[in-house]
Design a protein around this motif. Structure first.
Motif, PDB file in Angstrom:
ATOM      1  N   LYS A  43      71.168  14.103  27.977  1.00  0.00           N
ATOM      2  CA  LYS A  43      72.552  14.503  28.232  1.00  0.00           C
ATOM      3  C   LYS A  43      72.645  15.991  28.571  1.00  0.00           C
ATOM      4  N   ILE A  44      71.800  16.788  27.929  1.00  0.00           N
ATOM      5  CA  ILE A  44      71.794  18.220  28.233  1.00  0.00           C
ATOM      6  C   ILE A  44      71.342  18.449  29.674  1.00  0.00           C
ATOM      7  N   MET A  45      70.301  17.731  30.096  1.00  0.00           N
ATOM      8  CA  MET A  45      69.809  17.880  31.467  1.00  0.00           C
ATOM      9  C   MET A  45      70.840  17.388  32.477  1.00  0.00           C
ATOM     10  N   ALA A  46      71.504  16.279  32.175  1.00  0.00           N
ATOM     11  CA  ALA A  46      72.528  15.758  33.083  1.00  0.00           C
ATOM     12  C   ALA A  46      73.664  16.766  33.255  1.00  0.00           C
ATOM     13  N   ASP A  92      63.181  25.013  24.550  1.00  0.00           N
ATOM     14  CA  ASP A  92      64.634  24.926  24.482  1.00  0.00           C
ATOM     15  C   ASP A  92      65.138  24.141  25.695  1.00  0.00           C
ATOM     16  N   PRO A  93      65.875  23.045  25.495  1.00  0.00           N
ATOM     17  CA  PRO A  93      66.330  22.237  26.640  1.00  0.00           C
ATOM     18  C   PRO A  93      67.316  22.981  27.543  1.00  0.00           C
ATOM     19  N   GLU A  94      67.913  24.051  27.044  1.00  0.00           N
ATOM     20  CA  GLU A  94      68.833  24.827  27.870  1.00  0.00           C
ATOM     21  C   GLU A  94      68.095  25.808  28.784  1.00  0.00           C
ATOM     22  N   LYS A  95      66.779  25.996  28.539  1.00  0.00           N
ATOM     23  CA  LYS A  95      66.044  27.009  29.289  1.00  0.00           C
ATOM     24  C   LYS A  95      64.938  26.442  30.178  1.00  0.00           C
ATOM     25  N   ILE A  96      64.523  25.215  29.918  1.00  0.00           N
ATOM     26  CA  ILE A  96      63.413  24.671  30.709  1.00  0.00           C
ATOM     27  C   ILE A  96      63.834  24.464  32.155  1.00  0.00           C
TER      28      ILE A  96
END
Length: 338
Positions: A43-46, A92-96
């Motif tokens: 969901k974060i990536m979407a 961190d999924p917000e930074k990858i």
């Protein structure tokens, strides 16, 4: 002349470092902590992808799947790859990086050996040499990739064409799966040669292999641990009689004895996205191996070696059967060089 349907294809492998999640435990019939993060990170990536793509622009993917957006559903390849890499590298999924790592710089692997212990005065009285070794090797691989002929978009990172079957954007590359392989070879190895002609060895290895396929959204994870204990002794000036042309000769050369015992444990787990079934062991074995050997130097050109190997393999699932392997023999090594 112009190519109207140009296709790119190939395979990709680069050195990688997923070491942050190497020691996160996984147990049979329990949900893997790292795999659950992988599911949640989608969901974060979407959300990050829809913010970049005006063709999506936060339009909902489906009423029954909140948190996903037009073209970026829970099984979108563009969503799954960064979510998988973020979870299994501990990033961190917000930074990858959101896009395939084809243009990224390979990360280093390493091997370290330290032999300075015997330079200390107290250690010189005990050992002739002590080597401490640590090695790490890991790769990220896409076994194959092919550019999609029906891709549309201003650039490979901003797709605009929706696949009618999946309702996801058609990615620039079609990727059947992604694989991460990791080996601590060894995690720790200690090799000691003692003053009294004794030699000892301790080696501990770990490895894991992660293979995620986009055909069935299933992750197969293989984990292996291996411990080797070794002991050897050099018997000096051992008299062994030989008969050459009817005459008896007694040689007094060195005889080396070596004994290695290895225990390894391998388990393969299977996990599938959005399933209520916890991780299931689909295969695995425990193996113990004994390997004694004796070698004797007859001359500077001839060496005789007697060896015996015994390996016992016990499966972890009932559909497989135990295996016993025995090997032994004598080898003669003759050197023609001076």
């Amino acid at each position: 002349f112009e190519h109207l349907s140009r296709t790119q294809y190939g395979a990709f492998t680069m050195s990688y470092i997923p070491i942050k999640t190497s020691f996160v435990s996984i147990k049979p019939n329990q949900f893997s902590e790292t795999f659950l993060k992988f599911q949640d990170y989608r969901k974060i990536m979407a959300e990050r992808l829809t913010a970049l793509n005006p063709e999506s622009n936060f339009q909902p993917f489906a009423d029954t799947l909140p948190g996903y957006y037009r073209g970026y559903g829970p099984y979108s390849q563009d969503v799954l790859i960064p979510a998988f890499l973020a979870a299994y590298t501990g990033t961190d999924p917000e930074k990858i990086d959101l896009f395939t790592p084809f243009t990224k710089f390979p990360l280093p692997n390493w091997r370290i050996t330290y032999n300075g212990i015997t330079k200390m005065s107290w250690a010189k009285k005990i050992w002739t040499s002590v080597n401490i070794t640590h090695g790490y090797n890991s790769t990220l691989a896409f076994a194959s990739f092919t550019s999609a002929l029906n891709f549309q978009g201003t650039n490979p990172m901003l797709p605009s064409n929706i696949d009618s079957t999946s309702s996801n954007f058609v990615s620039y590359y079609y990727l059947p799966g992604v694989v991460i392989s990791e080996q601590f070879n060894p995690l720790l190895g200690i090799d000691m040669n003692w003053r009294n002609s004794l030699s000892t060895k301790l080696e501990y290895k770990r490895s894991r292999n992660l293979a995620f396929t986009f055909a069935d959204y299933q992750l197969t994870e293989s984990r292996t641990e291996e411990i080797t204990l070794g002991v050897g002794y050099k018997f000096r000036n051992v008299p062994i009689p030989f008969k050459v042309k009817g005459k008896k000769k007694t040689l007094k050369n060195d005889l080396n004895f070596q004994m290695n015992v290895t225990f390894s444990d391998n388990t393969i787990y299977s996990q599938k996205l959005d399933q209520l079934v916890a991780s299931q062991p689909t295969s695995g074995v425990q193996t113990i191996e004994f390997s004694p050997s004796i070698d004797y130097t007859v001359s500077n050109r001839l060496n005789v070696r007697v060896f015996f190997d015994k390996r016992i393999t016990n499966p972890k699932i009932s559909s497989s059967y135990p295996i016993r392997y025995t090997d032994g023999g004598v080898t003669l090594r003759f050197s023609l060089g001076q």
